[in-house]
Structure formats: C-alpha cells, structure tokens
Design an enzyme around this catalytic site. Structure first.
Site, PDB file in Angstrom:
ATOM      1  N   ASP A   2      -1.744 -14.570 -22.209  1.00 23.46           N
ATOM      2  CA  ASP A   2      -0.952 -14.942 -21.025  1.00 23.46           C
ATOM      3  C   ASP A   2      -1.815 -15.437 -19.868  1.00 23.46           C
ATOM      4  O   ASP A   2      -1.358 -16.206 -19.031  1.00 23.46           O
ATOM      5  CB  ASP A   2      -0.107 -13.760 -20.577  1.00 23.46           C
ATOM      6  CG  ASP A   2       1.042 -13.562 -21.547  1.00 23.46           C
ATOM      7  OD1 ASP A   2       0.805 -12.953 -22.607  1.00 23.46           O
ATOM      8  OD2 ASP A   2       2.142 -14.068 -21.286  1.00 23.46           O
ATOM      9  N   GLY A  42       6.964 -15.905 -23.437  1.00 23.44           N
ATOM     10  CA  GLY A  42       5.748 -16.469 -24.033  1.00 23.44           C
ATOM     11  C   GLY A  42       5.169 -17.429 -23.005  1.00 23.44           C
ATOM     12  O   GLY A  42       5.881 -18.297 -22.477  1.00 23.44           O
TER      13      GLY A  42
HETATM   14  O1  MRU Z   1       6.406 -10.656 -22.268  1.00 28.36           O
HETATM   15  P1  MRU Z   1       6.287 -11.845 -23.172  1.00 28.36           P
HETATM   16  O2  MRU Z   1       7.122 -11.746 -24.402  1.00 28.36           O
HETATM   17  O3  MRU Z   1       6.475 -13.150 -22.438  1.00 28.36           O
HETATM   18  O4  MRU Z   1       4.765 -11.773 -23.615  1.00 28.36           O
HETATM   19  C1  MRU Z   1       4.262 -12.753 -24.426  1.00 28.36           C
HETATM   20  C2  MRU Z   1       2.938 -12.514 -24.977  1.00 28.36           C
HETATM   21  O5  MRU Z   1       2.241 -11.597 -24.642  1.00 28.36           O
HETATM   22  C3  MRU Z   1       2.471 -13.563 -25.892  1.00 28.36           C
HETATM   23  O6  MRU Z   1       1.665 -13.012 -26.885  1.00 28.36           O
HETATM   24  C4  MRU Z   1       1.706 -14.597 -25.062  1.00 28.36           C
HETATM   25  O7  MRU Z   1       2.504 -15.124 -24.061  1.00 28.36           O
HETATM   26  C5  MRU Z   1       1.183 -15.681 -25.874  1.00 28.36           C
HETATM   27  S1  MRU Z   1       2.427 -16.800 -26.301  1.00 28.36           S
HETATM   28  C6  MRU Z   1       1.812 -18.133 -27.103  1.00 28.36           C
END
Ligand code: MRU
Length: 350
Positions: A241, A51
């Site tokens: 992200d 995240g």
């Molecule tokens: O690959 P991840 O689990 O790190 O991806 C995370 C996401 O796409 C979340 O939706 C994003 O980081 C927003 S977190 C507040």
C-alpha cells in the site's frame, strides 16, 4: 480477472465511476454507479473498492466525474473546487499512497494549465484519469512478467490479503505472476491466508484464483508457519500500500508476521509494487500513517452473533509495516530491486 468482471471503470458517458462492490464477494456480483463525492468517498472508506492501485484509479476517475459537476468556467474557482474535492476523497483512507498520488496528478493538470477555463480543462482531466488507468494496466503486466523469473512451475506460494485484479487492473500485482503464469502453462499450488479481519484472502483471493483455474487452498492466517515448516511454501507473494524510500513496506495487517516467519524458514518473501505505490517522500516505515478501523470489524462484521462482549476494547490497525531487511526483493514494472532498497529503488526510478 474473469473476463466478465471489472473492478473499476469510467462510465461510457464519463459522468460516473462504476465499481464492483467487493464487500459482497464472493457470493454476489453487483456493480455500483457512483456520481456523488460522498458516494465515492464511502465506497473507498467501506472497501467496496479496495487495494492500493484500484483506489488510485477510482480516485482519478472520481476527480474527473466531480470536475464535470463544477459549473463555474472561471479558472480560479474551478481549481479551488477541484482541490476541495481532492482533499475530501483523499481523507477516505490514509495508508495507500495511490489515493493521494492520483488526486495530486489530477489537480496538477489544472495547476499546469493556468488561465484555461473549465471547458478547456475537462478534456485534459479526462486524458489524465485514463492515463492513470492505462498506466496501471501496463505496470501490472510488466510486474507480472518480471515476477516469473522468481518462480518455477510446481512451486507452492503463500499469499496474504488480495493483490489481484480486484485490487488493481487486469492482472493485479501480487497475484499477477500467478495469473500470467497460469496462462503460460505454469502450475502453482497457492495457499491463501484468509486475512483477518476483513477476509480479503478468503473472499477475494481464493475467488479470483479459483475462477482463473489455479490450484488454491484457503488457510487460516495462523496456519502459515506450519505450512512453511511442512515444506509446502517455496515463496511468499504480497502486494503493498505504501513503500518507503528505504523499502519498508506497508501492507495488510499480518504481512509482517508472514515475512518474519518466512525469514525463520529461509523462504523468499516478495513484494510486488507498481511505482505508484512507492513514496520517496517517506524515508522509512515510521513515516507511514497506519489506518485504524472500527473494532466492529473484529467483533461483529462477519458473525451472526458478536464474538466478544460489547464492552471489550478492540484495536484494529488495518496495515503493518514490514521491515526492508525482511523483504527478499521488490518486484516493480522497471525491474527487481534488492536490499538495500534506498539505493536499488532510487536506481530503478530516479
Ligand atoms: O484494506 P485493503 O483491502 O485495501 O488492503 C489491500 C492490501 O493490503 C493489498 O495487499 C494492497 O493494497 C496491494 S493491492 C495490489
């Protein structure tokens, strides 16, 4: 999140980063204590901590932990070793801008205090990593409050991936309005996309919302358009992200399909975004690097036996970019931005 759990924190003695290992959720709650650069890198790369905001907070704490391990008092040596540690941590995942944002902030502390020695710099670095953490908590809270103006009790909400406290601090971003709303007496009916291939929706979002007492139903990613047609969805909530200056938004793979479906069904599609996730240096989505991960995540990771032949090729981009025109609003800690985002985001943050 559930009061007893935390996502990422600095250990009491400040010598380690402590994280909840999210790869083991929802079945096992296990914390890891990380002190070595390689272990912090691995934890981010393997999504033990994940995240965008949580990765940033982890990187800030990680930089402080690694700074203490630099033994030389000399300013130049200290700076170059810290920069090296930052480059290394930054190489773990490319898409979430919060990682480089936190690393840059920690290195900037040293740049801004030319000539100080190690023992004088360490307290400043401690303050900076705690600021990154505390600012994230405040941003999550403000984003969650701002989002409440967009929903009413009884609404059906579709989520994709996980943007709750596990992805950030306290309330999180995309789930924050739902968690705060629940505390304030709102009733939501949330549909959580499972989110192939790493199943953040199944393993994390449904876990977090269920523990918070929210009515959550897990669905396959490919059910979302049917639920929209059935009238079950009043709004889509996602995190992000990296948001480019024009509002193009990188988020977990599959987000763009949700946004296109939402547009077709005339359902608002909302992106919840702390300012630490906006990258004004990226003019548009084409400038965003998309992380590509191993095909094993598709073929073997969550299966007792492989679901495709070893010889079969896989393509596994971890993120996609949702075009700004598909986004109804971007909810930030400073307020709600609407299309065209080049103007509205600049107005909120410049
Ligand atoms: O690959 P991840 O689990 O790190 O991806 C995370 C996401 O796409 C979340 O939706 C994003 O980081 C927003 S977190 C507040």
């Amino acid at each position: 999140m559930n009061e007893k759990l935390f996502t990422v924190r600095l250990s009491a003695d400040g010598a380690a980063v402590e994280i909840l290992d999210q790869t083991l959720l929802p079945n096992t709650v296990k914390y890891l204590t990380l002190t070595k650069a390689e272990d912090i890198w691995e934890a981010i790369f393997k999504l033990r901590v994940r995240g965008a905001p949580a990765i940033g907070v982890c990187a800030g704490f990680g930089m402080y932990v690694l700074a203490q391990q630099i033994t030389d008092e000399d300013y130049d040596v200290f700076l170059s070793e810290l920069e090296r540690a930052g480059e290394y941590l930054n190489s773990s995942r490319p898409t979430a801008v919060n990682l480089s944002f936190a690393v840059k902030r920690m290195v900037a502390v040293v740049h801004n205090h030319t000539g100080l020695v190690r023992s004088e710099l360490l307290p400043l670095l401690y303050k900076e990593c705690m600021d990154i953490y505390n600012e994230d908590r405040a941003m999550c809270r403000a984003i969650s409050e701002n989002g409440l103006s967009l929903v009413k009790s009884g609404d059906g909400i579709l989520t994709h991936c996980n943007a709750g406290a596990l992805a950030a601090t306290e309330y999180g971003t995309g789930l924050g309005t739902l968690l705060l709303g629940k505390e304030l007496g709102y009733d939501f009916k949330v549909y959580s996309d499972e989110t192939r291939p790493l199943l953040q929706g199944a393993r994390l979002t449904s876990f977090e919302l269920y523990k918070a007492g929210i009515d959550v139903t897990l669905i396959c990613d490919n059910s979302a358009s049917l639920l929209m047609k059935q009238g079950k969805i009043n709004a889509c909530f996602v995190g992000c992200d990296r948001v480019a200056a024009n509002g193009d938004t990188a988020n977990k793979i599959g987000t763009r399909s949700v946004a296109i479906n939402a547009k077709y069904h005339d359902i608002p599609f909302y992106v919840f975004c702390p300012s630490s996730t906006i990258d004004f240096d990226c003019k548009c989505g084409d400038d965003i690097i998309i992380e590509e991960r191993s095909g094993d995540e598709i073929k073997t990771l969550f299966f007792e036996t492989p679901v495709a032949l070893p010889e079969v090729k896989c393509y596994n981009p971890a993120f996609d970019v949702t075009d700004a025109e598909l986004i109804t609003a971007i909810i930030t800690e400073k307020g709600i931005a609407r299309y065209p985002y080049t103007e509205s985001l600049a107005e909120l943050f410049r």
